[in-house]
Structure formats: structure tokens, C-alpha cells
Design a protein around this motif. Structure first.
Motif, PDB file in Angstrom:
ATOM      1  N   PRO A 253       2.498   7.832   2.186  1.00  0.00           N
ATOM      2  CA  PRO A 253       2.850   6.404   2.149  1.00  0.00           C
ATOM      3  C   PRO A 253       2.940   5.779   3.541  1.00  0.00           C
ATOM      4  CG  PRO A 253       4.223   7.619   0.635  1.00  0.00           C
ATOM      5  CD  PRO A 253       3.448   8.628   1.416  1.00  0.00           C
ATOM      6  N   LEU A 254       3.433   6.529   4.503  1.00  0.00           N
ATOM      7  CA  LEU A 254       3.468   6.010   5.877  1.00  0.00           C
ATOM      8  C   LEU A 254       2.059   5.821   6.419  1.00  0.00           C
ATOM      9  CD1 LEU A 254       6.358   8.201   7.294  1.00  0.00           C
ATOM     10  CD2 LEU A 254       6.466   5.807   6.600  1.00  0.00           C
ATOM     11  N   PHE A 255       1.202   6.790   6.167  1.00  0.00           N
ATOM     12  CA  PHE A 255      -0.178   6.705   6.629  1.00  0.00           C
ATOM     13  C   PHE A 255      -0.901   5.525   5.977  1.00  0.00           C
ATOM     14  CE2 PHE A 255      -4.658   7.855   5.963  1.00  0.00           C
ATOM     15  CZ  PHE A 255      -5.068   7.931   7.288  1.00  0.00           C
ATOM     16  N   TYR A 256      -0.787   5.384   4.666  1.00  0.00           N
ATOM     17  CA  TYR A 256      -1.445   4.280   3.968  1.00  0.00           C
ATOM     18  C   TYR A 256      -0.892   2.929   4.413  1.00  0.00           C
ATOM     19  CZ  TYR A 256      -3.762   7.466   0.750  1.00  0.00           C
ATOM     20  OH  TYR A 256      -4.539   8.436   0.194  1.00  0.00           O
TER      21      TYR A 256
ATOM     22  N   THR B 279      -3.318   0.313   6.374  1.00  0.00           N
ATOM     23  CA  THR B 279      -3.517  -0.989   5.736  1.00  0.00           C
ATOM     24  C   THR B 279      -3.115  -2.113   6.676  1.00  0.00           C
ATOM     25  OG1 THR B 279      -3.135  -0.018   3.570  1.00  0.00           O
ATOM     26  CG2 THR B 279      -2.931  -2.400   3.728  1.00  0.00           C
ATOM     27  N   TYR B 280      -2.026  -1.925   7.411  1.00  0.00           N
ATOM     28  CA  TYR B 280      -1.579  -2.926   8.381  1.00  0.00           C
ATOM     29  C   TYR B 280      -2.637  -3.126   9.468  1.00  0.00           C
ATOM     30  CZ  TYR B 280       1.205  -5.155  11.999  1.00  0.00           C
ATOM     31  OH  TYR B 280       1.661  -6.008  12.958  1.00  0.00           O
TER      32      TYR B 280
ATOM     33  N   ILE C 227       1.382   6.433  -7.201  1.00  0.00           N
ATOM     34  CA  ILE C 227       0.229   7.213  -7.627  1.00  0.00           C
ATOM     35  C   ILE C 227       0.363   8.683  -7.242  1.00  0.00           C
ATOM     36  CG2 ILE C 227      -2.260   7.546  -7.264  1.00  0.00           C
ATOM     37  CD1 ILE C 227      -2.466   4.492  -7.099  1.00  0.00           C
ATOM     38  N   LEU C 228       0.785   8.959  -6.017  1.00  0.00           N
ATOM     39  CA  LEU C 228       0.769  10.335  -5.523  1.00  0.00           C
ATOM     40  C   LEU C 228       1.946  11.179  -6.008  1.00  0.00           C
ATOM     41  CD1 LEU C 228      -0.465   9.763  -1.883  1.00  0.00           C
ATOM     42  CD2 LEU C 228      -1.739  10.676  -3.805  1.00  0.00           C
TER      43      LEU C 228
ATOM     44  N   ALA D 288       0.833  -1.209   0.000  1.00  0.00           N
ATOM     45  CA  ALA D 288       0.000   0.000   0.000  1.00  0.00           C
ATOM     46  C   ALA D 288       0.864   1.254   0.000  1.00  0.00           C
ATOM     47  CB  ALA D 288      -0.925  -0.002   1.206  1.00  0.00           C
ATOM     48  N   ALA D 289       1.946   1.249   0.760  1.00  0.00           N
ATOM     49  CA  ALA D 289       2.845   2.403   0.785  1.00  0.00           C
ATOM     50  C   ALA D 289       3.510   2.592  -0.575  1.00  0.00           C
ATOM     51  CB  ALA D 289       3.896   2.222   1.880  1.00  0.00           C
TER      52      ALA D 289
END
Length: 90
Positions: free
Chosen positions: A46-49, A53-54, A10-11, A3-4
Motif C-alpha cells: 500500500p505504501l508503494f502503490y 500513484t502520487y 485487494i491484497l 490507491a493505497a
């Protein structure tokens, strides 16, 4: 980690595109806001996603284990194929 990594892929182009659009537009202050969002999207998103997700994967695994105790879970069986089936005849 997936996910990260996907969020970076994408971002990153999206933040560059937003920066270009913001620089072209005539509104004042929009470049600073766009730069702030771009900085966020490249570093913190990326850290947040990855973290969210985890956490949601842990919750989904916990819920599956609760249901699997009551229903028996998913059965999956494998068997070896005969060696003759894999040979190709010329």
C-alpha cells in the motif's frame, strides 16, 4: 490514499488465500515464501502503490499544464437553473 486503500482491500484477502493454499500444498518452504509475500503485501505494497500513484499524478498534471498552455485547456461553464424547473407539480 485511494490507491493505497484499494491495494489493501485487494491484497489482504489475496494474501490470506495464498497462505491457505501454501499450507495445503506439500512443497517445503513454500509457507515461508508465502508468509513473506503476505507480509509485504499487507504492509509495504500500500505504501508503494500510494507513493507511485502520487508521483504519476504529479507527472500527469505537469504534462496537462504543458499541453493546456498551448491549446487553452478545457473550458467548463455552469449556470444556475430556474427555481421553477425544480418544483414538482402534484
Amino acid at each position: 490514499m485511494v490507491a493505497a486503500g484499494v491495494s489493501v482491500v485487494i491484497l489482504f484477502p489475496l494474501s490470506i488465500l495464498m497462505g491457505v493454499i501454501s499450507a495445503i500444498s506439500d512443497t517445503e518452504g513454500s509457507v515461508a515464501v508465502t508468509f513473506g509475500f503476505s507480509l509485504f503485501s499487507i504492509t509495504l505494497a500500500p505504501l508503494f502503490y500510494g507513493f507511485t500513484t502520487y508521483i504519476f499524478a504529479l507527472i500527469a498534471a505537469w504534462m496537462y499544464n504543458l499541453v493546456a498552455q498551448k491549446t487553452g485547456g478545457i473550458a467548463y461553464r455552469t449556470q444556475q437553473e430556474k427555481a421553477q424547473e425544480h418544483e414538482q407539480h402534484v
